[in-house]
Design an enzyme around this catalytic site. Structure first.
Site, PDB file in Angstrom:
ATOM      1  N   LEU A  93       0.822  -1.219   0.000  1.00  0.00           N
ATOM      2  CA  LEU A  93       0.000   0.000   0.000  1.00  0.00           C
ATOM      3  C   LEU A  93       0.851   1.261   0.000  1.00  0.00           C
ATOM      4  O   LEU A  93       0.441   2.292  -0.515  1.00  0.00           O
ATOM      5  CB  LEU A  93      -0.921   0.014   1.229  1.00  0.00           C
ATOM      6  CG  LEU A  93      -1.946  -1.125   1.318  1.00  0.00           C
ATOM      7  CD1 LEU A  93      -2.708  -1.045   2.635  1.00  0.00           C
ATOM      8  CD2 LEU A  93      -2.906  -1.083   0.141  1.00  0.00           C
ATOM      9  N   GLY A  94       2.025   1.182   0.583  1.00  0.00           N
ATOM     10  CA  GLY A  94       2.892   2.350   0.636  1.00  0.00           C
ATOM     11  C   GLY A  94       4.116   2.073   1.482  1.00  0.00           C
ATOM     12  O   GLY A  94       4.148   1.144   2.294  1.00  0.00           O
ATOM     13  N   GLY A  96       7.115   4.080   3.920  1.00  0.00           N
ATOM     14  CA  GLY A  96       7.541   5.286   4.598  1.00  0.00           C
ATOM     15  C   GLY A  96       8.959   5.149   5.121  1.00  0.00           C
ATOM     16  O   GLY A  96       9.696   4.226   4.760  1.00  0.00           O
ATOM     17  N   ALA A  97       9.342   6.088   5.992  1.00  0.00           N
ATOM     18  CA  ALA A  97      10.708   6.102   6.504  1.00  0.00           C
ATOM     19  C   ALA A  97      10.985   4.928   7.432  1.00  0.00           C
ATOM     20  O   ALA A  97      12.131   4.510   7.589  1.00  0.00           O
ATOM     21  CB  ALA A  97      10.966   7.413   7.241  1.00  0.00           C
ATOM     22  N   GLY A  99       8.895   1.879   7.567  1.00  0.00           N
ATOM     23  CA  GLY A  99       8.346   0.580   7.213  1.00  0.00           C
ATOM     24  C   GLY A  99       7.467   0.620   5.980  1.00  0.00           C
ATOM     25  O   GLY A  99       7.189   1.683   5.426  1.00  0.00           O
ATOM     26  N   THR A 100       7.051  -0.566   5.560  1.00  0.00           N
ATOM     27  CA  THR A 100       6.173  -0.726   4.402  1.00  0.00           C
ATOM     28  C   THR A 100       4.845  -1.300   4.864  1.00  0.00           C
ATOM     29  O   THR A 100       4.817  -2.203   5.704  1.00  0.00           O
ATOM     30  CB  THR A 100       6.819  -1.670   3.365  1.00  0.00           C
ATOM     31  OG1 THR A 100       8.088  -1.130   2.970  1.00  0.00           O
ATOM     32  CG2 THR A 100       5.934  -1.807   2.136  1.00  0.00           C
ATOM     33  N   VAL A 101       3.763  -0.777   4.308  1.00  0.00           N
ATOM     34  CA  VAL A 101       2.427  -1.217   4.693  1.00  0.00           C
ATOM     35  C   VAL A 101       1.823  -2.050   3.564  1.00  0.00           C
ATOM     36  O   VAL A 101       1.874  -1.659   2.392  1.00  0.00           O
ATOM     37  CB  VAL A 101       1.509  -0.015   5.012  1.00  0.00           C
ATOM     38  CG1 VAL A 101       0.123  -0.494   5.443  1.00  0.00           C
ATOM     39  CG2 VAL A 101       2.125   0.853   6.103  1.00  0.00           C
ATOM     40  N   LYS A 115       1.842  -3.456   8.761  1.00  0.00           N
ATOM     41  CA  LYS A 115       3.007  -2.575   8.674  1.00  0.00           C
ATOM     42  C   LYS A 115       4.255  -3.348   9.081  1.00  0.00           C
ATOM     43  O   LYS A 115       4.421  -3.727  10.241  1.00  0.00           O
ATOM     44  CB  LYS A 115       2.819  -1.358   9.589  1.00  0.00           C
ATOM     45  CG  LYS A 115       3.961  -0.354   9.543  1.00  0.00           C
ATOM     46  CD  LYS A 115       3.652   0.823  10.459  1.00  0.00           C
ATOM     47  CE  LYS A 115       4.768   1.849  10.449  1.00  0.00           C
ATOM     48  NZ  LYS A 115       4.464   2.980  11.367  1.00  0.00           N
ATOM     49  N   ASP A 212       4.152  13.953  13.514  1.00  0.00           N
ATOM     50  CA  ASP A 212       4.261  13.638  12.078  1.00  0.00           C
ATOM     51  C   ASP A 212       2.898  13.782  11.396  1.00  0.00           C
ATOM     52  O   ASP A 212       2.484  12.916  10.630  1.00  0.00           O
ATOM     53  CB  ASP A 212       4.818  12.234  11.887  1.00  0.00           C
ATOM     54  CG  ASP A 212       5.491  12.045  10.523  1.00  0.00           C
ATOM     55  OD1 ASP A 212       5.784  13.073   9.862  1.00  0.00           O
ATOM     56  OD2 ASP A 212       5.707  10.901  10.114  1.00  0.00           O
TER      57      ASP A 212
END
Length: 449
Positions: A93-94, A96-97, A99-101, A115, A212
């Site tokens: 799904l995406g 980030g800094a 981890g990956t979801v 996640k 954040d």
């Protein structure tokens, strides 16, 4: 003699035949015994492995309970692999800094967001997982994403959240999903998000500073209801102090410039970040975009300049322009003025998130006041399919009075009477957009006492 020879030879022949049969029988018996032994060994290994995994999960559960005081479901790592098709890119799904979801389907057919934290050499990884578990397990609000469980084994740190099928606010504003969001939908998302942050700041003791807040951390459920996510950088505030000192962390373009300069984190740092989100909602521009002219790379600086000069119309999302009626025009400018105040350089000049949430709800409700008090949805509909099913009923938080940590009753709507006609404060132009250095102090040491 021939008859005796035949008598003697017959037993020899029969004896050889019987001996072969015996050897075959022995061989078959040995194979069967070996197979039984192998099956027993495999079953024993499976039993030992299952017991080992059970012990690991029990240790993890005890560790979580000792560290956070919270007991949450622990999922086997194999179940996480199966749910995500071995963490397939098709389920991603995406990223980030931290981890990956992935989208995942559990054995009970429930869809979840999984996640998977990025492996790092230091201890920040597990500490951020513990931090997020601690904070998400201690809060409950309809506009905060729910933590369903975790998996911490095989060297992996995995968090399991409720699934948000409509992606992030950022994806919709950037037209990565859908064809655009109508203004009433955007305003509702902004209001719900502000309420969630106000809850973290004012209804939790000690308060929680998210650190954040950004459009990519605002998720949308089946009904486009806002859910604030990603508490990996969040910190507990101190009720006896107006701020805490910590090395700045966050996302460039959303980071409070005063926090960046002074290392003083407060609730007003989240207010600044939310001000950037409000400008994104109005303009559909990215928080940082190097394709824009040099002075306009940073959206906060661009917005402060245009709003301060009365040139808001130059940066409003063109998608909203043909759909403007009197209420849309008025509410857009009111939200822009609110964003302007949220982006004040000095934190003391920014409103609190409780005030921001109340003001946004008042702007939202003004639509129904302009319709003569009729609370039915407006006949105006969005041209995009992503907005068509949104309920526009007034939200409960600002209509009702609610308590804030026993410090009295706050009437959100009435409290705005003195704020209603206030003009924006001046905002300084200085901005530090470079990525902040990571904190040398572990989050767990500060958050989990």
């Amino acid at each position: 003699m021939d008859r005796e020879s035949s008598r003697c030879s017959a037993p020899k022949y029969l004896s050889g035949h019987c001996g072969g049969t015996t050897r075959v029988g022995v061989l078959i018996g040995g194979v069967a015994a070996g197979a039984c032994l192998m099956i027993s060994v495999v079953m024993m290994c499976c039993f030992i492995r299952r017991r080992s995994h059970l012990r690991t999960r029990n240790r993890t559960r005890r560790r979580l309970c000792e560290a956070t005081g919270i007991s949450i479901p622990i999922y086997p790592y194999e179940e996480m692999e199966k749910a995500t098709m071995n963490f397939s890119d098709k389920r991603r799904l995406g990223t980030g800094a931290y981890g990956t979801v992935y989208s995942g389907k559990l054995p009970n057919d429930e869809w979840v967001a999984i996640k998977r934290m990025i492996h790092r050499s230091d201890t920040d990884n597990i500490e951020q997982v513990m931090n997020e578990i601690k904070l998400l397990s201690s809060v409950s609000h309809q506009n905060l994403v729910r933590l369903l469980g975790c998996s911490i084994e095989n060297g992996e740190q995995i968090l399991v959240f409720e699934f948000m099928p409509n992606g992030t606010l950022s994806q919709h504003l950037q037209r990565e999903r859908g064809n655009g969001l109508a203004w009433p939908v955007r305003l509702t998302i902004a209001t719900e998000t502000a309420q969630a942050i106000a809850y973290l700041h004012s209804a939790i003791n000690p308060p929680i500073y998210h650190r954040d807040i950004k459009s990519s951390n605002i998720l949308l459920d089946y009904n486009y209801k806002s859910k604030v996510a990603d508490f990996g950088l969040s910190r507990l505030g101190m009720v006896e102090s107006s701020h805490i000192s910590t090395a700045p962390q966050g996302t460039p373009g959303y980071l409070d410039p005063q926090y960046h300069q002074t290392f003083h984190l407060s609730d007003k740092s989240d207010v600044y970040s939310f001000g950037v989100v409000l400008v994104e909602i109005i303009t559909a521009l990215k928080a940082v975009d190097f394709s824009r002219p040099q002075n306009d790379v940073n959206l906060a600086s661009l917005a402060v300049d245009r709003i301060g000069k009365g040139c808001l119309d130059k940066i409003i999302d063109p998608f909203l322009m043909p759909r403007q009626d009197d209420w849309t025009f008025s509410s857009l400018h009111k939200v822009a003025e609110l964003a302007f105040r949220c982006l004040a350089f000095h934190s003391d000049m920014r409103p609190s998130m409780v005030e921001v949430a109340a003001e946004l709800e008042q702007i939202r409700l003004s639509k129904y006041v302009s319709l003569g008090g009729n609370l039915k949805a407006s006949s105006e509909t969005s041209s995009c399919s992503s907005s068509s099913d949104i309920s526009e009923k007034p939200l409960n938080l600002m209509v009702k009075k609610f308590e804030l940590d026993g410090r009295g009753i706050y009437d959100s709507v009435n409290s705005l009477d003195s704020e209603k006609d206030r003009s924006p404060n001046s905002v300084e132009d200085s901005w530090l957009s470079e990525e902040s250095s990571p904190s040398s102090n572990s989050l767990l040491g500060h958050v989990i006492q």
